[in-house]
Design an enzyme around this catalytic site. Structure first.
Site, PDB file in Angstrom:
ATOM      1  N   CYS A 186      -6.061   0.135   2.924  1.00  0.00           N
ATOM      2  CA  CYS A 186      -5.348  -0.277   1.801  1.00  0.00           C
ATOM      3  C   CYS A 186      -4.206   0.592   1.561  1.00  0.00           C
ATOM      4  CB  CYS A 186      -6.409  -0.331   0.560  1.00  0.00           C
ATOM      5  SG  CYS A 186      -5.593  -0.532  -0.935  1.00  0.00           S
ATOM      6  N   CYS A 231       1.625  -4.146   2.676  1.00  0.00           N
ATOM      7  CA  CYS A 231       0.187  -4.311   2.074  1.00  0.00           C
ATOM      8  C   CYS A 231      -0.616  -5.232   2.897  1.00  0.00           C
ATOM      9  CB  CYS A 231       0.578  -5.348   0.751  1.00  0.00           C
ATOM     10  SG  CYS A 231      -0.786  -6.174  -0.113  1.00  0.00           S
ATOM     11  N   GLU A 244      -4.928 -15.006  -0.093  1.00  0.00           N
ATOM     12  CA  GLU A 244      -6.439 -15.290   0.043  1.00  0.00           C
ATOM     13  C   GLU A 244      -6.827 -16.856  -0.189  1.00  0.00           C
ATOM     14  OE1 GLU A 244      -8.911 -12.610  -2.013  1.00  0.00           O
ATOM     15  OE2 GLU A 244      -7.774 -10.775  -1.343  1.00  0.00           O
ATOM     16  N   THR A 255      -2.315   0.505  -1.171  1.00  0.00           N
ATOM     17  CA  THR A 255      -2.125   1.197  -2.332  1.00  0.00           C
ATOM     18  C   THR A 255      -3.123   2.439  -2.274  1.00  0.00           C
ATOM     19  OG1 THR A 255      -2.248  -1.021  -3.424  1.00  0.00           O
ATOM     20  CG2 THR A 255      -2.633   0.612  -4.640  1.00  0.00           C
ATOM     21  N   HIS A 280      -2.489  -7.708   3.170  1.00  0.00           N
ATOM     22  CA  HIS A 280      -2.285  -9.172   3.177  1.00  0.00           C
ATOM     23  C   HIS A 280      -1.113  -9.708   3.975  1.00  0.00           C
ATOM     24  CE1 HIS A 280      -5.371  -8.655   0.239  1.00  0.00           C
ATOM     25  NE2 HIS A 280      -5.509  -9.960   0.180  1.00  0.00           N
ATOM     26  N   ASP A 338     -10.937  -0.729   2.121  1.00  0.00           N
ATOM     27  CA  ASP A 338      -9.927  -1.340   1.353  1.00  0.00           C
ATOM     28  C   ASP A 338     -10.652  -1.995   0.175  1.00  0.00           C
ATOM     29  OD1 ASP A 338      -7.321  -2.960   1.032  1.00  0.00           O
ATOM     30  OD2 ASP A 338      -8.508  -4.594   1.290  1.00  0.00           O
ATOM     31  N   SER A 339      -9.392  -2.201  -0.750  1.00  0.00           N
ATOM     32  CA  SER A 339      -9.854  -2.779  -2.111  1.00  0.00           C
ATOM     33  C   SER A 339     -10.566  -4.242  -1.950  1.00  0.00           C
ATOM     34  CB  SER A 339      -8.404  -2.943  -2.919  1.00  0.00           C
ATOM     35  OG  SER A 339      -7.662  -3.888  -2.064  1.00  0.00           O
TER      36      SER A 339
HETATM   37  N1  DGL Z   1      -4.979  -3.945  -0.128  1.00  0.00           N
HETATM   38  C1  DGL Z   1      -4.309  -3.875  -1.209  1.00  0.00           C
HETATM   39  C2  DGL Z   1      -2.836  -3.154  -0.534  1.00  0.00           C
HETATM   40  O1  DGL Z   1      -2.817  -3.086   0.679  1.00  0.00           O
HETATM   41  C3  DGL Z   1      -3.702  -5.131  -1.843  1.00  0.00           C
HETATM   42  C4  DGL Z   1      -4.689  -5.798  -2.537  1.00  0.00           C
HETATM   43  C5  DGL Z   1      -4.860  -4.906  -3.826  1.00  0.00           C
HETATM   44  O2  DGL Z   1      -3.991  -4.957  -4.800  1.00  0.00           O
HETATM   45  O3  DGL Z   1      -5.877  -4.520  -4.082  1.00  0.00           O
HETATM   46  O4  DGL Z   1      -2.216  -2.482  -1.252  1.00  0.00           O
END
Ligand code: DGL
Length: 274
Positions: free
Chosen positions: A76, A187, A155, A78, A189, A13-14
């Site tokens: 992730c 997403c 967060e 994205t 989160h 993930d990011s």
């Molecule tokens: N992990 C990213 C997502 O699920 C969210 C956080 C980001 O923008 O990197 O899209």
């Protein structure tokens, strides 16, 4: 080839958000080993271009391959929306993103054929949730809404805060006016905002959690490929390993907050070198 049943699943993930996917894998595939990478040095991906997110994802996949993973999960949304299609053509490993499983469950859930998707700007603008749903049922309308503030609020730990609720009401107003009966929490989160979102959307809207659906899809994929781990096999190198490109303490702290098991300390990796 490094494909063998006792090898871990690579999940990335990011940043820390992908731990919501790790949590579902731990709960639903308790025998599997996991190597997690959070790109905490380069987060967020949600506001970055397809080229950048693909380059980052490619580096992480290379790192995970050095860990001899048997399959990869892009936790992730994205990166699943912007990079998966390219990456899956480049590697010789089973790979899964979170968008498709989420889209498929939303299609099964909707009765009035009006689905809402909340996600980062990158995911919404990619149009992938919309495209996957339209391919299966062109009569379904999909309404997207980017909710960039949610990531910081989660967060910060403000998952039950009145400020977050007010933000959610503003973001979701337009979708509720469209009469959606299904909402994809698109997403990493957002599943952590589930109870707050439930309050805002009411009981009539079904919330779809792509993290859970992805764990189920992973289970099916491992069974189909005969890649499930034998619980009796020796656990060399530990069951769960965590890596990040920066801010390892933040990842450790987030993991302690949301994971069902205690994790060993996260190790830092110079991801630009991969
Ligand atoms: N992990 C990213 C997502 O699920 C969210 C956080 C980001 O923008 O990197 O899209």
């Amino acid at each position: 080839m490094n494909i063998y049943n006792n090898a871990p699943i690579g999940v990335f993930d990011s940043g820390v958000g992908g731990l919501t996917v790790v949590r579902e894998i731990m709960r639903n595939l308790p025998e599997e080993r996991i190597v997690y990478f959070g790109d905490t040095a380069r987060v967020p991906y949600g506001s970055k271009s397809r080229e950048t997110v693909t380059r980052y994802s490619r580096q992480i996949v290379r790192f995970l391959q050095t860990q001899n993973v048997k399959a990869i999960v892009i936790a992730c949304n994205t990166a699943s929306a912007l990079a998966l299609e390219t990456i899956e053509q480049e590697i010789d490993l089973p790979i899964l993103g979170v968008v498709k499983p989420g889209a498929e469950m939303a299609l099964q859930t909707t009765r009035n054929k009006k689905i809402g998707v909340i996600a980062t700007e990158g995911t919404i603008h990619s149009g992938l949730y919309q495209r996957l749903i339209a391919q299966k049922d062109p009569e379904v309308s999909v309404f997207g809404q980017a909710c960039p503030l949610f990531v910081s609020l989660v967060e910060e730990g403000w998952t039950k805060d009145p400020v977050t609720e007010e933000v959610a009401r503003r973001y979701l107003k337009g979708l509720l006016e469209k009469d959606i009966d299904t909402l994809i929490m698109g997403c990493t989160h957002y599943p952590l905002l589930r109870s707050l979102l439930r309050q805002v959307v009411g009981e009539k809207v079904t919330l779809v959690n792509p993290a859970y659906e992805t764990a189920q899809a992973l289970k099916r994929m491992l069974a189909e490929l005969g890649l499930e781990r034998d619980p009796a096999a020796e656990l060399q190198g530990g069951k769960y390993c965590f890596y990040a490109s920066d801010a390892v303490d933040h990842l450790n702290e987030f993991a302690r907050r949301i994971l069902p098991f205690e994790i060993s300390e996260t190790r830092q990796i110079p991801i630009e070198e991969y």
